[in-house]
Write a protein that holds these residues in place. Structure first.
Motif, PDB file in Angstrom:
ATOM      1  N   ASP A   1       1.027  -1.189   0.119  1.00 42.18           N
ATOM      2  CA  ASP A   1      -0.153  -0.094   0.039  1.00 42.18           C
ATOM      3  C   ASP A   1       0.918   1.267   0.100  1.00 42.18           C
ATOM      4  O   ASP A   1       1.780   1.157   0.722  1.00 42.18           O
ATOM      5  N   VAL A   2       0.606   2.285  -0.793  1.00 36.57           N
ATOM      6  CA  VAL A   2       1.215   3.703  -0.632  1.00 36.57           C
ATOM      7  C   VAL A   2       0.422   4.489  -0.015  1.00 36.57           C
ATOM      8  O   VAL A   2      -0.896   4.540  -0.441  1.00 36.57           O
ATOM      9  N   VAL A   3       0.610   4.988   1.054  1.00 34.56           N
ATOM     10  CA  VAL A   3       0.118   5.960   1.799  1.00 34.56           C
ATOM     11  C   VAL A   3       1.044   7.166   2.246  1.00 34.56           C
ATOM     12  O   VAL A   3       2.038   7.246   1.801  1.00 34.56           O
ATOM     13  N   SER A   4       0.165   8.080   2.747  1.00 29.05           N
ATOM     14  CA  SER A   4       1.059   9.518   3.030  1.00 29.05           C
ATOM     15  C   SER A   4       0.703   9.873   4.493  1.00 29.05           C
ATOM     16  O   SER A   4      -0.532  10.275   4.736  1.00 29.05           O
ATOM     17  N   LYS A   5       1.151   9.592   5.375  1.00 27.45           N
ATOM     18  CA  LYS A   5       1.038   9.572   6.948  1.00 27.45           C
ATOM     19  C   LYS A   5       1.927  10.403   7.494  1.00 27.45           C
ATOM     20  O   LYS A   5       3.105  10.226   7.349  1.00 27.45           O
TER      21      LYS A   5
ATOM     22  N   GLU B   1      -2.316  14.974   5.267  1.00 25.07           N
ATOM     23  CA  GLU B   1      -2.386  13.642   5.634  1.00 25.07           C
ATOM     24  C   GLU B   1      -3.279  12.730   4.599  1.00 25.07           C
ATOM     25  O   GLU B   1      -4.101  13.448   3.927  1.00 25.07           O
ATOM     26  N   GLY B   2      -2.911  11.779   4.038  1.00 26.14           N
ATOM     27  CA  GLY B   2      -3.622  10.963   3.016  1.00 26.14           C
ATOM     28  C   GLY B   2      -3.206  11.586   1.726  1.00 26.14           C
ATOM     29  O   GLY B   2      -2.577  12.564   1.323  1.00 26.14           O
ATOM     30  N   ILE B   3      -3.541  10.657   0.594  1.00 30.66           N
ATOM     31  CA  ILE B   3      -3.143  11.138  -0.850  1.00 30.66           C
ATOM     32  C   ILE B   3      -4.320  11.598  -1.210  1.00 30.66           C
ATOM     33  O   ILE B   3      -5.447  10.853  -1.481  1.00 30.66           O
ATOM     34  N   ALA B   4      -4.270  12.898  -1.663  1.00 29.57           N
ATOM     35  CA  ALA B   4      -5.709  13.442  -2.475  1.00 29.57           C
ATOM     36  C   ALA B   4      -5.889  12.689  -3.791  1.00 29.57           C
ATOM     37  O   ALA B   4      -5.182  12.083  -4.404  1.00 29.57           O
ATOM     38  N   GLN B   5      -7.113  12.880  -4.225  1.00 22.49           N
ATOM     39  CA  GLN B   5      -7.468  12.027  -5.406  1.00 22.49           C
ATOM     40  C   GLN B   5      -6.898  12.567  -6.469  1.00 22.49           C
ATOM     41  O   GLN B   5      -6.586  11.465  -7.355  1.00 22.49           O
ATOM     42  N   ASP B   6      -6.514  13.846  -6.957  1.00 24.48           N
ATOM     43  CA  ASP B   6      -5.794  14.158  -8.122  1.00 24.48           C
ATOM     44  C   ASP B   6      -4.330  13.470  -8.130  1.00 24.48           C
ATOM     45  O   ASP B   6      -3.870  13.125  -8.902  1.00 24.48           O
ATOM     46  N   VAL B   7      -3.687  13.532  -6.804  1.00 22.17           N
ATOM     47  CA  VAL B   7      -2.571  12.970  -6.560  1.00 22.17           C
ATOM     48  C   VAL B   7      -2.485  11.503  -6.887  1.00 22.17           C
ATOM     49  O   VAL B   7      -1.678  11.037  -7.477  1.00 22.17           O
ATOM     50  N   ALA B   8      -3.478  10.771  -6.447  1.00 22.23           N
ATOM     51  CA  ALA B   8      -3.642   9.516  -6.499  1.00 22.23           C
ATOM     52  C   ALA B   8      -3.623   9.077  -7.955  1.00 22.23           C
ATOM     53  O   ALA B   8      -3.235   7.891  -8.616  1.00 22.23           O
ATOM     54  N   LYS B   9      -4.565   9.867  -8.824  1.00 21.59           N
ATOM     55  CA  LYS B   9      -4.510   9.833 -10.097  1.00 21.59           C
ATOM     56  C   LYS B   9      -3.277   9.844 -10.626  1.00 21.59           C
ATOM     57  O   LYS B   9      -2.670   9.131 -11.623  1.00 21.59           O
TER      58      LYS B   9
ATOM     59  N   VAL C   1       2.289  -4.726 -13.194  1.00 22.70           N
ATOM     60  CA  VAL C   1       2.161  -4.132 -12.066  1.00 22.70           C
ATOM     61  C   VAL C   1       0.607  -3.344 -12.151  1.00 22.70           C
ATOM     62  O   VAL C   1       0.525  -2.716 -13.168  1.00 22.70           O
ATOM     63  N   LYS C   2      -0.279  -3.622 -11.160  1.00 21.54           N
ATOM     64  CA  LYS C   2      -1.450  -2.988 -11.322  1.00 21.54           C
ATOM     65  C   LYS C   2      -1.837  -2.168  -9.832  1.00 21.54           C
ATOM     66  O   LYS C   2      -1.074  -2.312  -8.775  1.00 21.54           O
ATOM     67  N   SER C   3      -2.520  -1.072 -10.084  1.00 17.85           N
ATOM     68  CA  SER C   3      -2.581  -0.020  -8.899  1.00 17.85           C
ATOM     69  C   SER C   3      -4.041   0.199  -9.086  1.00 17.85           C
ATOM     70  O   SER C   3      -4.620   0.508 -10.104  1.00 17.85           O
ATOM     71  N   THR C   4      -4.665   0.390  -7.742  1.00 17.66           N
ATOM     72  CA  THR C   4      -6.165   0.623  -7.369  1.00 17.66           C
ATOM     73  C   THR C   4      -6.173   1.690  -6.550  1.00 17.66           C
ATOM     74  O   THR C   4      -5.307   1.680  -5.427  1.00 17.66           O
ATOM     75  N   ILE C   5      -6.832   2.797  -6.560  1.00 14.43           N
ATOM     76  CA  ILE C   5      -7.112   3.713  -5.419  1.00 14.43           C
ATOM     77  C   ILE C   5      -8.213   3.419  -4.518  1.00 14.43           C
ATOM     78  O   ILE C   5      -9.327   2.624  -5.053  1.00 14.43           O
ATOM     79  N   GLN C   6      -7.696   3.179  -3.203  1.00 13.48           N
ATOM     80  CA  GLN C   6      -8.913   2.817  -2.281  1.00 13.48           C
ATOM     81  C   GLN C   6      -8.768   4.001  -1.210  1.00 13.48           C
ATOM     82  O   GLN C   6      -7.981   4.021  -0.200  1.00 13.48           O
ATOM     83  N   GLY C   7      -9.779   4.912  -1.102  1.00 10.53           N
ATOM     84  CA  GLY C   7      -9.833   6.043  -0.472  1.00 10.53           C
ATOM     85  C   GLY C   7      -8.604   6.955  -0.600  1.00 10.53           C
ATOM     86  O   GLY C   7      -8.281   7.692  -1.549  1.00 10.53           O
ATOM     87  N   ASP C   8      -7.869   7.184   0.510  1.00 12.63           N
ATOM     88  CA  ASP C   8      -6.954   8.106   0.553  1.00 12.63           C
ATOM     89  C   ASP C   8      -5.486   7.268   0.650  1.00 12.63           C
ATOM     90  O   ASP C   8      -4.379   7.915   0.848  1.00 12.63           O
TER      91      ASP C   8
END
Length: 162
Positions: free
Chosen positions: A8-12, A100-108, A122-129
């Motif tokens: 998981d890629v997070v920003s905490k 905190e968290g990854i904003a939707q536009d940054v996640a995209k 390699v696949k990635s999916t956005i799950q919330g933040d």
């Protein structure tokens, strides 16, 4: 059939470390000679960090002290969202917040970077933040981590590597 490996890629940000950095900055501001008598201070008001001083240069110096304390506590400056100095009565202020968290536009953008430059499979999916990255090959996942370490727009951490 081998199952997919994921991380998981997070920003905490550790809020206790932010509080410690702010306390250290407050102590330094009280002790420093160049901050005497100018009303310089750093306060935490709800979600915002408020820095005050009697001139624009001094409030920028207060911000610099706070940033140096954050770096010493191991918090990336990418997590600090500081605004511009603005006049408020006889003093200048800077409002800042911790992202905190990854904003939707940054996640995209991260998703697109993984799709374009990461190894095939390699696949990635956005799950919330946060983002979940998966692949059959753990080596491909580690190459993807190396690719994301250079991402400029957010302070990223990698957790749950399985």
């Amino acid at each position: 059939m081998a199952s997919d490996s994921t991380f998981d890629v997070v920003s905490k940000v550790d809020s206790q470390e932010v509080a410690n950095a702010m306390n250290q900055a407050q102590k330094e501001i009280v002790q420093r000679y160049d901050f005497k008598g100018i009303g310089a201070e750093v306060d935490f008001s709800g979600e915002k960090i408020l820095m005050k001083a009697n001139s624009e240069e001094r409030v920028n110096a207060v911000l610099d002290v706070f940033q140096s304390k954050l770096v010493k506590r191991g918090i990336s400056l990418k997590s600090l969202d500081a605004g511009e100095p603005f006049a408020s009565g006889k003093e200048y202020r800077i409002e800042a917040s911790i992202k905190e968290g990854i904003a939707q536009d940054v996640a995209k953008k991260i998703n697109k970077l993984i799709r374009d430059e990461a190894p095939n499979g390699v696949k990635s999916t956005i799950q919330g933040d946060e983002l979940r990255v998966s692949s059959k090959s753990r080596d491909d996942l580690q190459a993807t981590m190396a690719l994301l370490r250079d991402f400029e727009e957010a302070d990223l951490q990698f957790v749950n590597f399985r």
